[in-house]
Write an enzyme that holds these catalytic residues in place. Structure first.
Site, mmCIF file in Angstrom:
data_model
loop_
_atom_site.group_PDB
_atom_site.id
_atom_site.type_symbol
_atom_site.label_atom_id
_atom_site.label_comp_id
_atom_site.label_asym_id
_atom_site.label_seq_id
_atom_site.Cartn_x
_atom_site.Cartn_y
_atom_site.Cartn_z
ATOM 1 N N TYR A 25 4.324 32.357 5.421
ATOM 2 C CA TYR A 25 5.122 31.724 6.804
ATOM 3 C C TYR A 25 4.170 31.808 7.844
ATOM 4 C CZ TYR A 25 10.040 31.325 9.318
ATOM 5 O OH TYR A 25 10.452 30.236 9.583
ATOM 6 N N HIS A 108 -3.331 22.339 0.847
ATOM 7 C CA HIS A 108 -4.961 21.885 0.931
ATOM 8 C C HIS A 108 -5.284 22.299 -0.099
ATOM 9 C CE1 HIS A 108 -9.794 21.059 2.561
ATOM 10 N NE2 HIS A 108 -9.419 22.795 2.106
ATOM 11 N N GLY A 134 1.081 22.945 12.128
ATOM 12 C CA GLY A 134 2.399 23.096 11.400
ATOM 13 C C GLY A 134 3.390 23.165 13.214
ATOM 14 N N GLU A 231 -14.791 18.878 30.659
ATOM 15 C CA GLU A 231 -14.177 17.480 30.636
ATOM 16 C C GLU A 231 -14.470 16.282 29.458
ATOM 17 O OE1 GLU A 231 -16.193 14.614 33.343
ATOM 18 O OE2 GLU A 231 -16.412 16.739 35.034
HETATM 19 P P1 NAD Z 1 -1.813 30.916 8.571
HETATM 20 O O1 NAD Z 1 -2.987 31.763 8.250
HETATM 21 O O2 NAD Z 1 -0.848 30.643 9.440
HETATM 22 O O3 NAD Z 1 -0.854 31.978 7.801
HETATM 23 C C1 NAD Z 1 -0.805 32.363 6.153
HETATM 24 C C2 NAD Z 1 0.573 33.325 6.346
HETATM 25 O O4 NAD Z 1 0.269 33.374 4.346
HETATM 26 C C3 NAD Z 1 1.433 33.857 6.826
HETATM 27 O O5 NAD Z 1 2.340 34.040 6.759
HETATM 28 C C4 NAD Z 1 0.261 35.705 6.514
HETATM 29 O O6 NAD Z 1 1.456 35.968 6.983
HETATM 30 C C5 NAD Z 1 0.640 34.933 4.861
HETATM 31 N N1 NAD Z 1 0.132 36.438 3.974
HETATM 32 C C6 NAD Z 1 -1.524 36.321 4.352
HETATM 33 N N2 NAD Z 1 -1.645 37.290 2.882
HETATM 34 C C7 NAD Z 1 -0.737 36.656 2.701
HETATM 35 C C8 NAD Z 1 -0.741 37.779 0.765
HETATM 36 N N3 NAD Z 1 -1.426 37.836 0.178
HETATM 37 N N4 NAD Z 1 0.545 37.049 0.340
HETATM 38 C C9 NAD Z 1 1.405 36.475 0.545
HETATM 39 N N5 NAD Z 1 1.391 35.690 2.243
HETATM 40 C C10 NAD Z 1 0.198 36.527 2.724
HETATM 41 O O7 NAD Z 1 -2.000 29.679 7.798
HETATM 42 P P2 NAD Z 1 -1.741 27.829 7.287
HETATM 43 O O8 NAD Z 1 -3.031 27.594 8.732
HETATM 44 O O9 NAD Z 1 -0.652 27.862 7.467
HETATM 45 O O10 NAD Z 1 -2.895 27.308 6.044
HETATM 46 C C11 NAD Z 1 -1.482 28.034 5.039
HETATM 47 C C12 NAD Z 1 -3.020 26.388 3.957
HETATM 48 O O11 NAD Z 1 -2.343 25.238 5.017
HETATM 49 C C13 NAD Z 1 -4.332 26.818 3.470
HETATM 50 O O12 NAD Z 1 -3.785 25.575 2.564
HETATM 51 C C14 NAD Z 1 -4.824 25.915 5.109
HETATM 52 O O13 NAD Z 1 -5.961 24.694 4.006
HETATM 53 C C15 NAD Z 1 -3.634 24.189 4.784
HETATM 54 N N6 NAD Z 1 -3.318 23.533 6.063
HETATM 55 C C16 NAD Z 1 -3.458 24.263 7.397
HETATM 56 C C17 NAD Z 1 -3.300 23.334 7.918
HETATM 57 C C18 NAD Z 1 -3.575 23.689 9.720
HETATM 58 O O14 NAD Z 1 -2.889 23.072 10.989
HETATM 59 N N7 NAD Z 1 -3.065 24.913 9.842
HETATM 60 C C19 NAD Z 1 -3.236 21.672 8.363
HETATM 61 C C20 NAD Z 1 -4.210 21.535 6.876
HETATM 62 C C21 NAD Z 1 -3.296 22.057 5.561
HETATM 63 MG MG MG Z 2 -9.725 22.644 7.169
HETATM 64 MG MG MG Z 3 -19.249 12.809 35.388
#
Ligand code: NAD
Ligand code: MG
Ligand code: MG
Ligand code: MG
Ligand code: MG
EC number: 1.1.1.86
Length: 332
Positions: A25, A108, A134, A231
């Site tokens: 989450y 991902h 997100g 900048e």
């Molecule tokens: P995040 O670090 O924001 O959140 C991770 C969540 O997982 C947290 O709620 C944490 O409490 C929970 N967590 C951690 N360990 C855990 C465990 N062992 N069991 C259950 N829950 C656990 O992660 P994110 O950035 O949302 O990334 C999640 C996925 O989305 C990844 O695969 C990432 O590559 C992908 N992704 C992220 C973005 C971005 O903008 N952040 C964009 C596109 C894709």
């Molecule tokens: Mg990446």
């Molecule tokens: Mg300049």
């Protein structure tokens, strides 16, 4: 050219007919879980007992259970925990609850592309990855818009994986903006390359080298900080809005001339040759292997690099200068 899909190409009732588990989450997890719920989908969030995210998800009206309970209840399991822990969560909480025709979803492709997770043959393996953080995904959804998503099917056990993934993308607002079809391989390799060579690695090394060059020549660090880091935002905003041409339209003719004659002297053929080597190490899996080994060893090198840069004159100078800029928010 890429194939694009919109709201009319996606059937929301497919995902509304399934039971979805969102594991994690964080940035992506909260956006997916809340927007799917608002789209009339049966969602539960999977988080370990004692996780700090639990309270937040419950306050926002979601039902929270453990990852294993969520995976057992659901027939679509979206794994949105950090990439380096996904294989452990899969082994401990997901694998034993996969039944014929279930679907394993990712935001991902890292763990599938490099084989850290090996799903059984009887489940669909899909990706729905919004091209934005997100919080933007959720805000756009609430405003009736959406963030473009990329969608991929790695394994199509049911023969209906793509329709399911498109339906999921519709549930988080992605098809309002447009969905592009990709593969786990293309998404993973380009994502890693982009962040290493251009967005994170390339940009921060460029900023540091420019800053050091000015300071070593005797200019004040504060002035060098403004020129080489501060900048950059203005330039990137212009590129984001209208590509290189809008940026060049907006800057002075002198700056534009410098762009043409000096850019290629800084980013040379040798730089591009190195970029190709970097891409090769992503494609052959050696980057992923090295990173996972580093993670499992408790991040010794990672912390060493992090600490060294935190003490760099660029960072200490910037910390003081940003206090002068009331409009810059810095969360400590
Ligand atoms: P995040 O670090 O924001 O959140 C991770 C969540 O997982 C947290 O709620 C944490 O409490 C929970 N967590 C951690 N360990 C855990 C465990 N062992 N069991 C259950 N829950 C656990 O992660 P994110 O950035 O949302 O990334 C999640 C996925 O989305 C990844 O695969 C990432 O590559 C992908 N992704 C992220 C973005 C971005 O903008 N952040 C964009 C596109 C894709
Ligand atoms: Mg990446
Ligand atoms: Mg300049
Ligand atoms: Mg199940
Ligand atoms: Mg990316």
């Amino acid at each position: 050219m890429a194939e694009l899909f919109y709201d009319d190409d996606a059937d929301l009732s497919i995902i509304q007919g399934r039971k979805v588990a969102v594991l994690g989450y964080g940035s992506q997890g909260h956006a997916h879980a809340l927007s799917l719920r608002d789209s009339g989908v049966d969602v539960r969030v999977g988080l370990p007992e004692g996780s700090r995210s639990r309270v937040k998800a419950e306050e926002q009206g979601l039902r929270v259970v453990t990852p294993a309970e969520a995976a057992a209840e659901a027939d679509v399991i979206m794994i949105l925990v950090p990439d380096p822990v996904q294989s452990q969560v899969y082994e401990e909480s997901v694998k034993d609850h996969l039944k014929d025709g279930d679907a394993l979803f990712f935001g991902h492709g890292f763990n599938i592309r490099f084989g850290f997770i090996k799903p059984p043959a009887n489940v669909d393996v899909c990706m729905v990855a919004p091209k934005g953080p997100g919080h933007l995904v959720r805000r756009q959804f609430e405003e009736g818009r959406g963030v473009p998503c990329i969608v991929a099917v790695e394994q199509d056990a049911t023969g209906k994986g793509f329709e399911l993934a498109l339906s999921y993308a519709k549930g988080i607002g992605g098809t309002r903006a447009g969905v592009i079809k990709t593969t786990f391989t293309e998404e993973t390799e380009t994502d890693l390359f982009g962040e290493q060579a251009v967005l994170c690695g390339g940009a921060s090394a460029l900023v540091k080298a420019g800053f050091e060059t000015l300071v070593e020549a005797g200019y004040q660090p504060e002035i060098a900080y403004f020129e080489c880091l501060h900048e950059l935002k203005l330039i990137v905003d212009l590129m984001y809005e209208g590509g290189l041409s809008k940026m060049r339209w907006s800057v002075s003719e002198t700056a534009e001339w410098g762009d043409y004659v000096t850019g290629p002297r800084v980013i040379t053929d040798a730089t591009k040759a190195e970029m190709k080597k970097v891409l090769g190490e992503i494609q052959d899996g050696s980057f992923a292997k090295r990173w996972m080994a580093e993670y499992q060893a408790g991040l010794p090198k990672y912390n060493e690099y992090k600490n060294a840069d935190a003490e760099h004159l660029l960072e200490t100078t910037g910390k003081e200068l940003r206090k002068l800029m009331s409009w810059v928010n810095e969360d400590e």
